[in-house]
Write a protein that holds these residues in place. Sequence first.
Motif, PDB file in Angstrom:
ATOM      1  N   UNK A  69      -6.708   9.160   1.374  1.00  0.00           N
ATOM      2  CA  UNK A  69      -7.401  10.177   0.666  1.00  0.00           C
ATOM      3  C   UNK A  69      -8.565   9.482   0.023  1.00  0.00           C
ATOM      4  N   UNK A  70      -9.150  10.514  -0.705  1.00  0.00           N
ATOM      5  CA  UNK A  70     -10.626   9.989  -1.583  1.00  0.00           C
ATOM      6  C   UNK A  70     -10.095   9.046  -2.704  1.00  0.00           C
ATOM      7  N   UNK A  71      -8.539   9.250  -3.186  1.00  0.00           N
ATOM      8  CA  UNK A  71      -8.291   8.316  -4.159  1.00  0.00           C
ATOM      9  C   UNK A  71      -7.764   7.227  -3.770  1.00  0.00           C
ATOM     10  N   UNK A  72      -8.000   6.777  -2.538  1.00  0.00           N
ATOM     11  CA  UNK A  72      -7.645   5.268  -1.998  1.00  0.00           C
ATOM     12  C   UNK A  72      -6.261   5.294  -1.514  1.00  0.00           C
ATOM     13  N   UNK A  73      -5.272   6.255  -1.734  1.00  0.00           N
ATOM     14  CA  UNK A  73      -3.919   6.291  -1.329  1.00  0.00           C
ATOM     15  C   UNK A  73      -3.702   6.571  -0.113  1.00  0.00           C
ATOM     16  N   UNK A  74      -2.962   5.925   0.767  1.00  0.00           N
ATOM     17  CA  UNK A  74      -2.669   5.950   2.170  1.00  0.00           C
ATOM     18  C   UNK A  74      -1.346   6.649   2.511  1.00  0.00           C
ATOM     19  N   UNK A  75      -1.405   7.344   3.596  1.00  0.00           N
ATOM     20  CA  UNK A  75      -0.311   7.989   4.024  1.00  0.00           C
ATOM     21  C   UNK A  75       0.026   7.417   5.310  1.00  0.00           C
ATOM     22  N   UNK A  76       1.204   7.274   6.019  1.00  0.00           N
ATOM     23  CA  UNK A  76       1.468   6.827   7.313  1.00  0.00           C
ATOM     24  C   UNK A  76       1.433   7.942   8.334  1.00  0.00           C
ATOM     25  N   UNK A  77       0.482   8.029   8.992  1.00  0.00           N
ATOM     26  CA  UNK A  77       0.211   9.210  10.097  1.00  0.00           C
ATOM     27  C   UNK A  77       0.858   8.777  11.279  1.00  0.00           C
ATOM     28  N   UNK A  78       1.073   7.932  12.039  1.00  0.00           N
ATOM     29  CA  UNK A  78       1.618   7.694  13.071  1.00  0.00           C
ATOM     30  C   UNK A  78       1.742   6.092  13.676  1.00  0.00           C
ATOM     31  N   UNK A  79       2.891   5.814  14.370  1.00  0.00           N
ATOM     32  CA  UNK A  79       3.087   4.452  14.901  1.00  0.00           C
ATOM     33  C   UNK A  79       2.601   4.622  16.398  1.00  0.00           C
TER      34      UNK A  79
ATOM     35  N   UNK B 234       0.800  -1.238   0.069  1.00  0.00           N
ATOM     36  CA  UNK B 234       0.036  -0.044   0.083  1.00  0.00           C
ATOM     37  C   UNK B 234       0.838   1.155   0.081  1.00  0.00           C
ATOM     38  N   UNK B 235       2.320   0.917  -0.117  1.00  0.00           N
ATOM     39  CA  UNK B 235       2.891   2.418   0.242  1.00  0.00           C
ATOM     40  C   UNK B 235       3.267   2.964   1.566  1.00  0.00           C
TER      41      UNK B 235
END
Length: 218
Positions: free
Chosen positions: A195-205, A165-166
């Motif tokens: 995001x609305x495009x389905x791409x994930x960003x790692x926010x926190x551990x 998932x990146x």
Amino acid sequence: MIGLPLRRAGRRGTFAAFALVFLVQAAPSIQIALDQSRRLASGRPVLLATATKDPRDLFRGEYSILSYEAGQPAGLAAAPDLAERQAGCDLAGGDCRLAAGTPVHVTLRPGPDGLHHAASIAVARPAGEGLVLRGTVQFGSLTRRGEGKPGACAHDLCFSGAIAYGIERWYGPQGVPANLDTLDRGRIRVRARVGEDGIAALDAILIDGEDFARTPRL
């Protein structure tokens, strides 16, 4: 005295040319950073189960490889379009392997444990308001109901394999990723923003439900 203004003008022109080249080269990286910051600010939060490993990058330092439960599904409900997109897929013969790099959309559902779990997978993004992650197949195969190991496929069509998932790398200060890897996997969670495009960003551990490290924002 005429030569001095000309030299200054030449230096300004050279500086402007270098600045333009820098901006052209840096623009993709800047755009990626801006996109990630937007996802972190406005993306929908999901909490994912994960396990870690602790390799090193000679250029960027220590990092943890994050292996997600949602990235290693077995017997996941699959849409027919997964089979339709695979050349040489023979479900009747029991052999349908997915090509590495196949783009997919994985629908997540919240569970009673407070975590989001993979519920289904398809090539086309499902319609509706559900939470969907965009990923890429690393390897995998499709089976039909009742095929394979007993109880392996409880749906008309199932996917088993690995999906990226990146958000599989987390860079930390020296020694921290190694310490993270020694913890019991049940204590570690990842909060991502989608995001609305389905791409994930790692926010926190998270460790024991508390923020351990957060991704910096611009």
